[in-house]
Design an enzyme around this catalytic site. Structure first.
Site, short mmCIF file in Angstrom:
data_model
loop_
_atom_site.label_atom_id
_atom_site.label_comp_id
_atom_site.label_asym_id
_atom_site.label_seq_id
_atom_site.Cartn_x
_atom_site.Cartn_y
_atom_site.Cartn_z
N HIS A 105 -2.55 2.82 -4.62
CA HIS A 105 -1.30 2.72 -5.40
C HIS A 105 -0.81 4.04 -5.98
O HIS A 105 -0.33 4.10 -7.12
CB HIS A 105 -1.47 1.70 -6.52
CG HIS A 105 -1.58 0.28 -6.06
ND1 HIS A 105 -0.99 -0.18 -4.90
CD2 HIS A 105 -2.23 -0.79 -6.60
CE1 HIS A 105 -1.26 -1.48 -4.76
NE2 HIS A 105 -2.01 -1.87 -5.77
N HIS A 179 4.66 -4.37 -8.66
CA HIS A 179 3.36 -5.04 -8.71
C HIS A 179 3.33 -6.12 -9.81
O HIS A 179 2.34 -6.24 -10.53
CB HIS A 179 2.27 -3.99 -8.95
CG HIS A 179 0.92 -4.37 -8.42
ND1 HIS A 179 0.16 -5.38 -8.95
CD2 HIS A 179 0.19 -3.85 -7.39
CE1 HIS A 179 -0.98 -5.47 -8.30
NE2 HIS A 179 -0.99 -4.56 -7.34
N GLU A 313 3.74 -8.47 -3.08
CA GLU A 313 4.20 -7.09 -3.01
C GLU A 313 4.88 -6.83 -1.66
O GLU A 313 4.21 -6.70 -0.64
CB GLU A 313 3.02 -6.14 -3.20
CG GLU A 313 2.23 -6.39 -4.49
CD GLU A 313 0.81 -5.85 -4.38
OE1 GLU A 313 0.66 -4.62 -4.16
OE2 GLU A 313 -0.14 -6.64 -4.51
#
Length: 347
Positions: A105, A179, A313
């Protein structure tokens, strides 16, 4: 439409602001400029009761100490990159190793942990928050000065649209998503195991023990990954399928979408009557069912635990840089990156 701005916190001498957009139906979306983080989404159930349907905190300290990316924009590259490195035009770029030797991420201080500039755009039937940030060349190991613009638009049809735009002064990689952890029960009254999910997807990515794609794309047929006709989340948490077990008894998998902008993702909670339709231009959605949520903190008075929320996502595929047959996350110099996802709440 109404907009409320309030001070959320101070961080390193900078003020973090909460922006709450409220439409004429009473739906609210609250966002802070730290990580473009969605802190609340308040929508009605079938009886008209307005309640929050995402996981979030009320203090910056909680986000820093406990948040597994609750509501944040993640990137430059969402998902995992094996061994925290990739090669582009003969140059190997080394990224932060923040997940068992891999990159997750966007790194240690990705887009989720910076304060963005914010502009408000008001129109007759919509409100838009426009967030901008310059991710400088070398930030978290990524090449290129990347100018990002992310717009959150709420309208009077209980639709929230998130659009992502980016341009870089050199060849780089970009794969950005939001997210948010959804729980349609309202105010976290129940976990999400009884939520029913329908996906227009007939293939998903196989993962290894470290949740990195192996490169194999598997059919969903006759597995707990078949959401074509709808399936409760609990069917993937109570199964002997090795892929569910690897993910921590649940899902943390990318699904390739067979359709776009056509109700391709639908989440429903029968008890509250709330539904969420998600439409996107992205090739995949990562379903994560909160299998790793810790139980050593609380979320607005509710004890955190596994399966308290789930993520949908919309993005390109994780680790695509190491799998040439995956859709590419490479962004050419001066080329525009554009991703859009719409969240439609029903009751």
């Amino acid at each position: 439409m109404n907009l409320i701005q309030e001070k959320f916190a101070e961080l390193d001498g900078q003020t973090i602001t909460t922006f709450t957009m409220i439409n004429d139906q009473g739906m609210e979306v609250s966002t802070i400029d730290y990580g473009c983080t969605i802190t609340r989404i308040v929508v009605p159930d079938r009886n008209g009761t307005l309640e929050n349907v995402v996981l979030g905190f009320d203090t910056i300290e909680e986000y820093q100490q406990h948040s597994p990316y609750f509501g944040a924009v993640v990137g430059r590259h969402a998902g995992r990159i094996a061994n925290a490195e990739f090669t582009l035009e003969g140059t190997t770029y080394h990224l932060a190793k923040n997940n068992n030797g891999n990159h997750l991420h966007g790194g240690i201080k990705g887009l989720d942990k910076v304060i963005w500039n914010t502009e408000v755009v008001e129109e007759k039937d919509s409100l838009t928050l426009v967030f901008t940030y310059l991710s400088k060349d070398g930030e978290e190991g990524y090449p290129g000065n990347l100018k990002m613009k992310i717009s959150y638009t709420l309208n009077n049809d209980n639709e929230l649209q998130i659009s992502y735009e980016g341009v870089s002064d050199q060849k780089t990689v970009v794969n950005v998503t939001n997210h948010s952890y959804f729980n349609l029960s309202g105010n976290l009254k129940r976990d999400v195991l009884n939520h029913k999910l329908t996906l227009k997807s007939n293939r998903f990515l196989e993962l290894d023990e470290e949740l990195i794609p192996t490169g194999e794309i598997l059919p969903v047929e006759n597995t707990s990954f078949d959401f074509l006709s709808g399936r409760k989340i609990m069917e993937g948490t109570d199964t002997n399928d090795s892929q569910n077990i690897i993910a921590g008894n649940g899902y943390d998998h990318p699904f390739l979408l067979t359709d776009n902008h056509n109700k391709e993702i639908y989440l429903f909670d029968d008890e509250s009557g709330r539904g969420l339709i998600i439409e996107t231009n992205q090739p995949a959605v990562v379903l994560y069912t909160g299998n790793q949520l810790a139980d050593d903190f609380s979320i607005r008075g509710i004890n955190s635990r596994k399966y308290l929320g789930l993520c949908l996502e919309t993005q390109g595929l994780p680790d695509s840089l190491n799998h040439p047959h995956f859709p590419s996350a490479i962004l050419e110099k001066d080329q525009g990156y554009y991703s859009v996802t719409k969240y439609i709440f029903t009751n």
